[in-house]
Design an enzyme around this catalytic site. Structure first.
Site, mmCIF file in Angstrom:
data_model
loop_
_atom_site.group_PDB
_atom_site.id
_atom_site.type_symbol
_atom_site.label_atom_id
_atom_site.label_comp_id
_atom_site.label_asym_id
_atom_site.label_seq_id
_atom_site.Cartn_x
_atom_site.Cartn_y
_atom_site.Cartn_z
ATOM 1 C CD GLU A 273 -2.151 2.061 1.516
ATOM 2 O OE1 GLU A 273 -1.915 2.922 0.638
ATOM 3 O OE2 GLU A 273 -2.334 2.323 2.701
ATOM 4 C CB CYS A 307 -1.526 6.771 1.491
ATOM 5 S SG CYS A 307 -2.912 5.897 2.192
ATOM 6 C CD GLU A 407 2.829 9.864 -1.112
ATOM 7 O OE1 GLU A 407 3.807 9.109 -0.991
ATOM 8 O OE2 GLU A 407 1.669 9.531 -0.811
HETATM 9 P P1 NAP Z 1 9.168 4.594 4.285
HETATM 10 O O1 NAP Z 1 10.600 4.962 4.271
HETATM 11 O O2 NAP Z 1 8.618 3.880 3.128
HETATM 12 O O3 NAP Z 1 8.938 3.755 5.631
HETATM 13 C C1 NAP Z 1 7.832 2.925 5.885
HETATM 14 C C2 NAP Z 1 8.261 1.794 6.796
HETATM 15 O O4 NAP Z 1 9.263 0.988 6.150
HETATM 16 C C3 NAP Z 1 8.907 2.259 8.089
HETATM 17 O O5 NAP Z 1 8.564 1.364 9.117
HETATM 18 C C4 NAP Z 1 10.370 2.182 7.751
HETATM 19 O O6 NAP Z 1 11.199 2.140 8.882
HETATM 20 C C5 NAP Z 1 10.438 0.916 6.950
HETATM 21 N N1 NAP Z 1 11.604 0.812 6.077
HETATM 22 C C6 NAP Z 1 12.483 1.774 5.706
HETATM 23 N N2 NAP Z 1 13.399 1.274 4.856
HETATM 24 C C7 NAP Z 1 13.095 -0.036 4.679
HETATM 25 C C8 NAP Z 1 13.658 -1.092 3.896
HETATM 26 N N3 NAP Z 1 14.718 -0.898 3.120
HETATM 27 N N4 NAP Z 1 13.080 -2.310 3.942
HETATM 28 C C9 NAP Z 1 11.982 -2.522 4.702
HETATM 29 N N5 NAP Z 1 11.402 -1.569 5.452
HETATM 30 C C10 NAP Z 1 11.954 -0.333 5.442
HETATM 31 O O7 NAP Z 1 8.309 5.845 4.523
HETATM 32 P P2 NAP Z 1 8.684 7.058 5.473
HETATM 33 O O8 NAP Z 1 10.160 7.259 5.595
HETATM 34 O O9 NAP Z 1 7.949 6.832 6.702
HETATM 35 O O10 NAP Z 1 8.086 8.244 4.635
HETATM 36 C C11 NAP Z 1 8.733 8.663 3.429
HETATM 37 C C12 NAP Z 1 7.721 9.043 2.400
HETATM 38 O O11 NAP Z 1 6.900 7.916 2.081
HETATM 39 C C13 NAP Z 1 6.713 10.095 2.825
HETATM 40 O O12 NAP Z 1 7.196 11.369 2.741
HETATM 41 C C14 NAP Z 1 5.565 9.800 1.905
HETATM 42 O O13 NAP Z 1 5.748 10.391 0.656
HETATM 43 C C15 NAP Z 1 5.603 8.319 1.758
HETATM 44 N N6 NAP Z 1 4.644 7.656 2.666
HETATM 45 C C16 NAP Z 1 3.528 7.102 2.142
HETATM 46 C C17 NAP Z 1 2.610 6.500 2.976
HETATM 47 C C18 NAP Z 1 1.373 5.867 2.470
HETATM 48 O O14 NAP Z 1 0.503 5.531 3.263
HETATM 49 N N7 NAP Z 1 1.229 5.633 1.210
HETATM 50 C C19 NAP Z 1 2.806 6.485 4.337
HETATM 51 C C20 NAP Z 1 3.963 7.052 4.851
HETATM 52 C C21 NAP Z 1 4.868 7.616 3.993
HETATM 53 P P3 NAP Z 1 11.648 3.543 9.523
HETATM 54 O O15 NAP Z 1 10.473 4.056 10.227
HETATM 55 O O16 NAP Z 1 12.725 3.188 10.469
HETATM 56 O O17 NAP Z 1 12.110 4.410 8.394
#
Ligand code: NAP
Ligand code: MG
Length: 503
Positions: A273, A307, A407
Site C-alpha cells: 500500500e 496516502c 507525493e
Molecule cells: P518509508 O521509508 O517507506 O517507511 C515505511 C516503513 O518501512 C517504516 O517502518 C520504515 O522504517 C520501513 N523501512 C524503511 N526502509 C526499509 C527497507 N529498506 N526495507 C523494509 N522496510 C523499510 O516511509 P517514510 O520514511 O515513513 O516516509 C517517506 C515518504 O513515504 C513520505 O514522505 C511519503 O511520501 C511516503 N509515505 C507514504 C505513505 C502511504 O501511506 N502511502 C505512508 C507514509 C509515507 P523507519 O520508520 O525506520 O524508516
C-alpha cells in the site's frame, strides 16, 4: 524512570494520566508477548513534533531481534496454538481486544496525539475506528470457508477447497496514522490465523506497543505476535528472511520496490500500500458548499500526511475563481496548533526531516513558477519550536512541475484547470500513482464517465477519504497491489488448498 523529558507532558494540559504512567519507563520490544530490551541493548528517542522534545525512549531492535522474532513466530505458527485455534476462539479474542481498545481509548488516542501532533479530538477518532475494524474482522474468523467444486473427471471425485493461514506475516508500517496503520495490519492476518511480526515506524512506535499488550491481555496465545521496534534495517531483514511467508507493507513506493527485490529469495508473498497523488476533479455544476470543505479536508486533514490525500485539484475553468476563493478562505481560517489546545484544527508535520522535505517542495513550486494563492514562501515556519507548516495552495500548476507529479505528504495542494470532460483522462492519470480520485458534480452521467476514465483503485463521487472496514482499499500502478480492508484483504493472508477424495 525513563528518559522522557519530564516537562514535555506539562506542555500539554489535559493529557490522560495513563499516558504519564506509560511513558515513565523505557519501552522494550514485545517479543512474542514478552517485554525485553533489544539484544544489543540499544535504544532510540521518540519525539513530540509539536515541541521537538523527547517523548520516549524505545528499544532499538536489530537483526538479532529479527532472528529471535521469526523463530518465535515460526514455532507459534507450527504449533497450531493460533493457526488451528477454532474460528470461534479467534473471533472471541478479537472481540475482547476491541472492548479493551474502547477501555483504553484515552491512552491510545492521547499517545498518538502527542506522538503525531494531530489534534486530540481527531486522534481519538482512530480509537473508535480501531475497535470497529477489529469487530468487523472478528466476524470473518468464523466465516472463512472453501467451496465444493463439481469436477468433470471420468471417475468419481469429491473436490473441495480449504482456506489456510499463509503462515508468518511481517507487517511494516509508516508513521502517518499510527493506530490505523497498525490495526489494518493486525486484524485481518490474526482473523485468518497467521502469526504476525509488526515493525512500527521508528517515529511512532508507542500506540502499536499498547495495541500489542492489549491483544495479549485479550487472550492471544504467547508467540502469536511480536511488536519489533526499530529502523529500516529491521524492515529490510524481515523482507529478506526465509522464515517469513508474507510481507504486508505500507509506506513509500521507493521502499516498496526494495521490499519486492528482497522478497525474491524465498518468493514470499507481498502486498503493498504505497504512495499516491490523488486528484479531486471539480466540475462546474458541483455543489460548492459541500465540495470546498470536502476537497479541503481531503488534503489538509493530518497536515496532508495521508496516502489517499487529494493533493491535486483539477477544477473546471468556468468556476475556478469562485471555487478557489472559497478554498483559500478555508485555508486562511485554519488554526494551527499543538494537539491539546482546543483551538487547534491542524497540527505539525511529523518530524524535522518531513518539515525539510515539504519546505523543499514549496520552494520547488515557487522556483518552477507555480503561483501561491495561500502560503508559499514562509509557510514552513521556523520561528517556533515544532514542525508547523501553514497550508499552501499553488495555482497555475503544470505537468512538468515536481509538485504536480510527486507525493509531497504535507499541507501543499497543487491546482490546475481543465476546459471540459475530454481532458480528464490525460490530466487525472498523468502520474505514476493510482491510489484514489474524487469527482465532484451533481450530474450522475458525468460522474460515472469520469470514474471510468481515472486509473485508480478507489473513486469517490462527492466525497474524499471515505472509508469503511467492509470496503476494499488499495491502488493500481505504482500505488501498489493487494487490497486492504473488506473481504479482499483476507486473500493476502490465506492460501487455498484443493483436496481430492475418490469415491
Ligand atoms: P518509508 O521509508 O517507506 O517507511 C515505511 C516503513 O518501512 C517504516 O517502518 C520504515 O522504517 C520501513 N523501512 C524503511 N526502509 C526499509 C527497507 N529498506 N526495507 C523494509 N522496510 C523499510 O516511509 P517514510 O520514511 O515513513 O516516509 C517517506 C515518504 O513515504 C513520505 O514522505 C511519503 O511520501 C511516503 N509515505 C507514504 C505513505 C502511504 O501511506 N502511502 C505512508 C507514509 C509515507 P523507519 O520508520 O525506520 O524508516
Ligand atoms: Mg524512511
Amino acid at each position: 524512570m525513563g528518559m522522557m523529558d519530564e516537562s514535555v507532558l506539562a506542555q500539554h494540559p489535559g493529557v490522560h494520566p495513563s499516558v504519564g504512567k506509560f511513558l515513565a519507563s523505557d519501552l522494550p520490544l514485545l517479543l512474542g508477548g514478552e517485554e525485553v530490551p533489544a539484544a544489543s541493548g540499544e535504544t532510540f528517542e521518540v519525539y513530540d513534533p509539536s515541541t521537538g522534545r523527547v517523548l520516549a525512549r524505545v528499544a532499538k531492535g536489530g537483526v538479532a531481534d529479527v532472528e529471535a522474532a521469526v523463530a518465535i513466530a515460526r514455532r507459534n505458527f507450527d504449533s497450531g496454538a493460533w493457526s488451528t485455534a477454532t474460528p470461534r476462539r479467534r473471533q472471541d479474542v478479537l472481540l475482547r481486544f476491541a472492548d479493551l481498545v474502547d477501555q483504553n481509548a484515552e491512552l491510545l488516542g492521547h499517545l498518538d496525539a502527542l506522538n503525531t501532533g494531530l489534534p486530540v479530538a481527531q486522534a481519538m477518532g482512530a480509537t473508535d475506528r480501531a475497535a470497529t475494524h477489529f469487530r468487523y474482522f472478528a466476524g470473518w474468523a468464523t466465516k472463512l470457508q472453501g467451496t465444493t467444486i463439481p469436477v468433470s473427471t471420468p471417475e468419481q471425485w469429491l473436490n473441495f477447497t480449504k482456506l489456510e493461514p499463509v503462515g508468518v506475516v511481517a507487517a511494516i508500517i509508516p508513521w502517518n496514522t499510527p493506530i490505523d496503520n497498525a490495526v489494518w495490519k493486525l486484524a485481518a492476518p490474526l482473523a485468518a490465523g497467521c502469526s504476525v511480526i509488526l515493525k512500527p515506524a521508528e517515529l511512532t512506535p508507542l500506540s502499536a506497543h499498547v495495541l500489542g499488550r492489549l491483544l495479549y491481555a485479550a487472550g492471544l496465545p504467547e508467540g502469536t505476535l511480536t511488536i519489533l521496534h526499530g529502523f529500516g534495517d529491521v524492515g529490510a531483514a524481515l523482507a529478506a528472511h526465509e522464515g517469513v511467508d508474507k510481507i504486508a507493507f505500507t509506506g513509500s513506493t521507493e521502499v516498496g520496490r526494495e521490499i519486492v527485490r528482497a522478497s525474491a529469495g524465498n518468493l514470499k508473498r507481498v502486498s503493498l500500500e504505497l504512495g499516491g497523488k490523488s486528484p479531486a476533479i471539480v466540475f462546474d455544476d458541483a455543489d460548492l458548499e459541500a465540495t470546498v470543505p470536502g476537497v479541503f479536508n481531503g488534503l489538509f486533514y493530518n497536515s496532508g500526511q495521508i496516502c489517499c490525500a487529494s493533493s491535486r485539484v483539477l477544477v473546471q475553468e468556468s468556476i475556478k475563481d469562485r471555487f478557489l476563493d472559497a478554498l483559500a478562505q478555508y485555508a486562511r481560517d485554519l488554526t494551527l496548533g499543538p494537539p491539546f489546545q482546543d483551538s487547534s484544527q491542524m497540527g505539525p508535520v511529523i518530524s524535522a526531516g518531513q518539515f525539510a522535505r515539504v519546505a523543499g517542495y514549496i520552494e520547488s513550486g515557487l522556483a518552477q513558477g507555480a503561483v501561491p494563492l495561500v502560503g508559499g514562501a514562509g509557510a514552513a515556519r521556523g520561528d517556533q519550536p515544532g514542525y508547523f507548516i501553514e497550508p499552501t495552495i499553488f495555482t497555475g500548476v503544470t505537468p512538468e512541475m515536481r509538485i504536480a507529479a510527486e507525493e509531497i505528504f504535507g499541507p501543499v495542494l497543487a491546482v490546475s484547470t481543465f476546459r471540459d470532460e475530454s481532458q480528464i483522462r490525460a490530466l487525472a492519470n498523468a502520474t505514476v500513482y493510482g491510489l484514489s480520485a474524487s469527482i465532484w458534480t451533481r450530474d450522475i452521467g458525468r460522474a460515472l464517465r469520469a470514474a471510468d476514465m481515472v486509473r485508480t483503485g478507489i473513486v469517490w463521487v462527492n466525497g474524499h477519504t471515505v472509508l469503511d472496514p467492509a470496503s476494499p482499499f488499495g491502488g493500481v500502478k505504482q500505488s501498489g497491489y493487494g487490497k486492504e480492508l473488506g473481504r479482499d484483504v483476507l486473500n493476502n493472508y490465506l492460501s487455498v488448498k484443493s483436496v481430492w477424495l475418490k469415491y
